[in-house]
Write a protein that holds these residues in place. Structure first.
Motif: not given
Length: 83
Positions: A31, A35, A59, A61-63, A65
């Motif tokens: 991340a 980021r 991750a 879900r984050t990926s 999104r």
């Protein structure tokens, strides 16, 4: 006796992995790399592929999104009209 030793080894390994939390550390690293677009961008295609794969695995879900988010538009695109 072998079953007890195997169970004790599995218990110790599980405890150690729980304390070290390698999954979380790996996800935090990925991340941070995604980021702060600095060194990972300059690292080449292989490094980018590893970072993106690790981020997607740790991750999901984050990926998902991030992949589904619309791209950013430049201010120059909104001017409209003729030059």
């Amino acid at each position: 006796m072998g079953v007890v030793a195997t169970a004790a080894a599995a218990l110790a390994a599980g405890y150690l992995l729980g304390r070290l939390r390698p999954w979380r550390r790996l996800g935090d690293w990925a991340a941070d790399q995604v980021r702060f677009t600095g060194a990972w961008v300059r690292g080449g295609a292989a490094r980018q592929a590893v970072v993106v794969l690790v981020h997607a695995v740790t991750a999901p879900r984050t990926s998902w999104r991030i992949m589904r988010a619309p791209g950013h538009r430049d201010a120059d695109d909104d001017k409209g009209g003729t030059a």
